[in-house]
Design an enzyme around this catalytic site. Structure first.
Site, PDB file in Angstrom:
ATOM      1  N   TYR A   1      -1.772   7.286 -11.837  1.00 42.10           N
ATOM      2  CA  TYR A   1      -1.336   8.253 -10.838  1.00 42.10           C
ATOM      3  C   TYR A   1      -2.175   9.524 -10.945  1.00 42.10           C
ATOM      4  CZ  TYR A   1       2.839   5.303 -10.256  1.00 42.10           C
ATOM      5  OH  TYR A   1       3.689   4.257 -10.012  1.00 42.10           O
TER       6      TYR A   1
ATOM      7  N   SER B   1       5.011  -4.773 -13.591  1.00 47.76           N
ATOM      8  CA  SER B   1       5.138  -4.217 -12.246  1.00 47.76           C
ATOM      9  C   SER B   1       4.296  -5.052 -11.286  1.00 47.76           C
ATOM     10  CB  SER B   1       4.680  -2.761 -12.202  1.00 47.76           C
ATOM     11  OG  SER B   1       4.795  -2.225 -10.889  1.00 47.76           O
TER      12      SER B   1
ATOM     13  N   GLN C   1       9.021  -3.685 -12.190  1.00 47.35           N
ATOM     14  CA  GLN C   1       9.054  -2.637 -11.164  1.00 47.35           C
ATOM     15  C   GLN C   1       8.391  -3.167  -9.888  1.00 47.35           C
ATOM     16  OE1 GLN C   1       7.162   1.757 -10.722  1.00 47.35           O
ATOM     17  NE2 GLN C   1       8.703   1.533 -12.316  1.00 47.35           N
TER      18      GLN C   1
ATOM     19  N   TRP D   1      10.321   0.539  -6.524  1.00 46.37           N
ATOM     20  CA  TRP D   1       9.536   1.605  -5.914  1.00 46.37           C
ATOM     21  C   TRP D   1       9.433   1.394  -4.405  1.00 46.37           C
ATOM     22  CZ3 TRP D   1       4.639   0.730  -3.574  1.00 46.37           C
ATOM     23  CH2 TRP D   1       4.064  -0.527  -3.819  1.00 46.37           C
ATOM     24  N   SER D   2       9.089   2.456  -3.703  1.00 44.94           N
ATOM     25  CA  SER D   2       8.951   2.462  -2.243  1.00 44.94           C
ATOM     26  C   SER D   2      10.218   1.994  -1.525  1.00 44.94           C
ATOM     27  CB  SER D   2       7.763   1.595  -1.804  1.00 44.94           C
ATOM     28  OG  SER D   2       7.376   1.892  -0.482  1.00 44.94           O
TER      29      SER D   2
ATOM     30  N   ARG E   1       2.210  11.729   3.605  1.00 42.81           N
ATOM     31  CA  ARG E   1       1.414  11.011   2.614  1.00 42.81           C
ATOM     32  C   ARG E   1       0.520   9.945   3.242  1.00 42.81           C
ATOM     33  NH1 ARG E   1       5.388   8.032  -1.462  1.00 42.81           N
ATOM     34  NH2 ARG E   1       5.758  10.226  -1.885  1.00 42.81           N
TER      35      ARG E   1
ATOM     36  N   GLY F   1      10.695   9.226  -4.187  1.00 41.61           N
ATOM     37  CA  GLY F   1       9.500  10.049  -4.114  1.00 41.61           C
ATOM     38  C   GLY F   1       9.829  11.244  -3.240  1.00 41.61           C
TER      39      GLY F   1
ATOM     40  N   GLN G   1      14.261  17.651   0.833  1.00 44.81           N
ATOM     41  CA  GLN G   1      14.211  16.195   0.984  1.00 44.81           C
ATOM     42  C   GLN G   1      14.853  15.530  -0.226  1.00 44.81           C
ATOM     43  OE1 GLN G   1      10.193  14.852   0.603  1.00 44.81           O
ATOM     44  NE2 GLN G   1      10.663  12.698   0.978  1.00 44.81           N
TER      45      GLN G   1
ATOM     46  N   GLU H   1      18.723  16.102  -0.415  1.00 42.16           N
ATOM     47  CA  GLU H   1      19.421  15.249   0.544  1.00 42.16           C
ATOM     48  C   GLU H   1      19.518  13.812   0.037  1.00 42.16           C
ATOM     49  OE1 GLU H   1      21.096  13.810   4.252  1.00 42.16           O
ATOM     50  OE2 GLU H   1      21.048  15.762   3.236  1.00 42.16           O
TER      51      GLU H   1
END
Length: 327
Positions: free
Chosen positions: A54, A154, A180, A209-210, A230, A286, A292, A295
């Protein structure tokens, strides 16, 4: 916050966690990253996800400085890294899952994150060039040295994970505890089909993820525009191309209408849908903005609204549920 066991292990993760892919050290300032981690931690999030790849290692450096500055008790949080893609300097032995890179990458992650051990350490992708025995032994070595507490994979296939488990059992080593995978209302096959035997027979945990499919399940891309998001970032053209297809956007528009009918923000509807799967240990959020994140951290409030009828209606709208094989 709700806490769930990581598969059959005794480790408890917050149902909602915070990831740093594309944001820390890249899309957002260090100040915003600090604010996001503080908001998450105060809300009960105890798992922070990272990887050597990352922002070419910068993401871990940013997270490490934040953790140190806050002085959180080490027992109060779980931090991860992943090995495969390497950091900024690529080259022989600087990527992949060889014993050399697995060990050296762990040492690098510990230094960047400024911690004595990693709670979770993932093999970020399978390595076709390295014998699985070598990787499993390397992970077991790190476990014995106390540098990692759990290891996993992952985006591995079920057969590759099964092979790692077989090798671990053959040599009386500790096998993978978690995977993952990507999981959301569009990408469902691994969790709902391919991994079912892994859940049943081995109690594998998952940190997904995502969950918002690169943001399209948040509703912001229904117009097909990705300006200042993004998907508009340089180098992510491949992600934008795969995410913003006409077929996907058409389904998302219908989902948006249903979310409006239920009076539930579509992002929270999509995140809550992921949490309804009992094989999901933690949903990695993310975020690039504090509002954001605040919430989305209230997603648990909508779970009682996601009845069997609502879940069935979502299935009919999205039409993405995998067809299970008949035996």
């Amino acid at each position: 916050m709700e806490y769930r066991r990581l598969g059959k292990s005794g480790l408890q993760l917050s149902a909602l966690s915070l990831g740093s892919w594309l944001t820390f050290g890249q899309q957002i300032s260090d100040k915003v990253a600090d604010e996001l981690m503080g908001i998450a931690y105060d809300a009960g999030v105890n798992f922070f996800d990272n990887a050597e790849g990352y922002a070419a290692g910068k993401s871990e450096e940013v997270m490490g400085k934040i953790i140190k500055a806050h002085g959180w008790e080490r027992e109060s949080y779980v931090v991860s890294s992943k090995v495969f893609f390497g950091t900024e300097n690529k080259g022989p032995n600087r990527i992949g899952l060889s014993r050399k890179h697995v060990i050296e990458a762990c040492h690098g992650a510990l230094k960047r994150l400024q911690v004595d051990y990693l709670d979770l350490y993932f093999c970020h992708r399978p390595d076709k060039q390295t014998p699985i025995e070598e990787t499993v032994w390397a992970m077991n070595t790190l476990l014995q040295q106390g540098k990692i507490l759990y290891w996993g994979t992952s985006e591995w296939s079920a057969s590759e994970i099964m092979e790692a488990i077989r090798v671990a059992r053959q040599y009386n080593l500790i096998g993978p505890t978690m995977e993952q995978p990507q999981y959301n209302l569009i990408e469902r096959n691994k969790l709902e089909n391919e991994y079912l035997m892994l859940f049943k027979e081995y109690g594998m945990g998952t940190t997904i993820w995502s969950p918002l499919a690169s943001g399209i399940l948040s509703g912001k891309y229904t117009s097909g525009k990705a300006k200042d998001t993004r998907l508009d970032m340089k180098g992510l053209e491949w992600l934008k191309e795969s995410a913003l297809t006409e077929v996907k956007l058409a389904k998302v528009e219908k989902l948006q209408s249903y979310a409006d009918e239920l009076a539930i923000p579509m992002a929270k509807l999509s995140l809550g849908w992921c949490l309804k799967n009992p094989n999901v240990s933690s949903v990695i959020l993310g975020a690039s903005k504090t509002e954001q994140l605040k919430e989305n951290l209230t997603t648990l409030e909508v779970l009682p609204l996601l009845t069997d009828e609502v879940m069935a209606n979502i299935d009919r709208i999205m039409w993405t549920r995998p067809t299970l094989p008949h035996f």
